[in-house]
Design a protein around this motif. Structure first.
Motif, mmCIF file in Angstrom:
data_model
loop_
_atom_site.group_PDB
_atom_site.id
_atom_site.type_symbol
_atom_site.label_atom_id
_atom_site.label_comp_id
_atom_site.label_asym_id
_atom_site.label_seq_id
_atom_site.Cartn_x
_atom_site.Cartn_y
_atom_site.Cartn_z
ATOM 1 N N THR A 1 38.830 39.568 34.292
ATOM 2 C CA THR A 1 39.785 38.543 33.847
ATOM 3 C C THR A 1 41.206 38.933 34.221
ATOM 4 N N LEU B 1 41.727 38.189 37.724
ATOM 5 C CA LEU B 1 41.929 36.749 37.942
ATOM 6 C C LEU B 1 43.388 36.386 37.705
ATOM 7 N N TRP C 1 40.940 38.302 46.265
ATOM 8 C CA TRP C 1 39.817 37.464 45.828
ATOM 9 C C TRP C 1 38.506 38.245 45.916
ATOM 10 N N LEU D 1 38.336 40.629 43.015
ATOM 11 C CA LEU D 1 38.003 39.865 41.808
ATOM 12 C C LEU D 1 36.512 39.545 41.759
#
Length: 398
Positions: free
Chosen positions: A179, A182, A223, A226
């Motif tokens: 999280t 993100l 990305w 993540l």
């Protein structure tokens, strides 16, 4: 362009409830102060929060899903009005969303993470935000901004998993760091758009064109980091070969930021606060690389470069700027907020960096990081309370 606001109807709504940024920025910042002080008080042994079986989970969960998500919600519910030309949510619907957000924030430390109706309230409010965000976007078929709706639902899913796995810290910690990554990715995406633009406009310097290959490496790498934290086991994430991904992504973000004319920002607190906050992203990724390579860098220190540093600093800088712009005021801050910027950045550096210098300094890092954050965001609440609770300075609605 649609007629956004009916002035007479607007004046019947208290200023605090006229746009999403007002209550979510104010209460989100205030909550972060109180939560940080409660966390430090329990950590230091001054008192015990009676409902928490895992205070570490509560601290991480609330700074991400309580504080961070509130700021994201406030920003999106305000920005959608500018994107679509339709009025942003206000009045009673906005009060409902804030109430759903506030209920678990107030009661969780005392009743615990096993109370199902607290979890239900916490999992309900972001989908409600997504609904009010999606309606005007769909009406004008502005599909590129619809991206934020599934993003809020992904946050809700991560939040649900965090609640359900609160007793399993190994898995829960991994979800919380996912999280955090993100939020870090969102900061990197939005930072790449606004930081060079704000810098160019305020300093009257030319804005260098982005290098597409560098953008792909920096953002694509983030990305990928993540996604890996969501789907891969921790053993692979800590493999020495994985440190290459963290290192490459960190270097790409450092090079990316170096092209944003940071040298011209020394006399502009609203700018240098953004630049210095962004610097914590490559620092955090480099710390993750060292952790994955097996060097004596803890996952806690690595994650705090991104949370206390990048997230804490960038949010405070954007709160100060957006609140001024959306209340019709000049984009200029005084000594109090300049001090707040310095305090939150110093707090992030000390919280993440001191334990790397010597593990015995960890208690000092806890204290200095928590108190620095609380002072910084406390100064924001003090300075911006009259701004966020009064009508716009230019007499316009909103």
């Amino acid at each position: 362009m649609h007629q956004i606001l009916d002035r007479a109807r607007e004046e019947n709504i208290p200023p605090l409830w006229r746009l999403g940024f007002r209550p979510f920025f104010l209460f989100g910042a205030l909550f972060s102060v109180l939560a940080m002080l409660l966390w430090w008080g329990q950590l230091s042994g001054h008192f015990t929060l009676p409902g928490l079986s895992n205070p570490i989970w509560w601290h991480a969960h609330e700074m991400l899903f309580g504080f961070g998500s509130a700021i994201v919600a406030g920003f999106l519910l305000t920005a959608v009005q500018n994107w679509t030309g339709f009025p942003g949510v206000r009045g009673r619907p906005l009060q409902l969303m804030v109430g759903l957000w506030l209920l678990p924030r107030l009661l969780l430390p005392w009743f615990g993470e096993q109370i199902w109706w607290l979890m239900a309230a916490d999992l309900m409010w972001l989908p409600v935000v997504a609904w009010f965000l999606a309606r005007p976007i769909v009406r004008v078929r502005q599909w590129r901004n619809l991206f934020f709706v599934p993003l809020l639902l992904v946050l809700t899913g991560l939040n649900a998993a965090s609640w359900l796995l609160a007793d399993n810290w190994v898995i829960s910690e991994k979800l919380l760091i996912a999280t955090l990554l993100l939020f870090t990715t969102l900061i990197a995406v939005m930072g790449g758009r606004v930081i060079p633009f704000f810098t160019s406009r305020a300093t009257q310097t030319s804005k260098l064109a982005a290098w597409p290959w560098l953008e792909r490496i920096a953002l694509g790498g983030l990305w990928l980091v993540l996604a890996s934290w969501i789907v891969l086991p921790t053993a692979l994430l800590q493999h020495p070969l994985w440190s290459l991904l963290y290192t490459l992504t960190a270097l790409a973000h450092g090079l990316r930021q170096s092209r944003w004319r940071w040298q011209a920002t020394a006399s502009h607190p609203l700018l240098w606060s953004l630049h210095l906050s962004y610097l914590f992203i490559p620092l955090g990724l480099l710390a993750l690389a060292l952790w994955a390579y097996g060097l004596p860098v803890t996952l806690s220190a690595s994650s705090h470069f991104l949370s206390a540093g990048a997230m804490g600093g960038m949010i405070l800088a954007m709160l100060a700027r957006v609140s001024l712009g959306h209340t019709g005021r000049m984009l200029k801050v005084g000594r109090r907020i300049t001090l707040a910027f310095a305090l939150v950045l110093l707090a992030g550096a000390l919280r993440a960096g001191l334990p790397l210098l010597a593990p015995t300094l960890l208690p000092d890092a806890w204290t200095l990081g928590a108190l620095g954050w609380a002072l910084a965001y406390g100064l924001f609440v003090w300075s911006y309370l009259p701004i966020l609770t009064r009508p716009r300075a230019d007499g316009q609605p909103g």
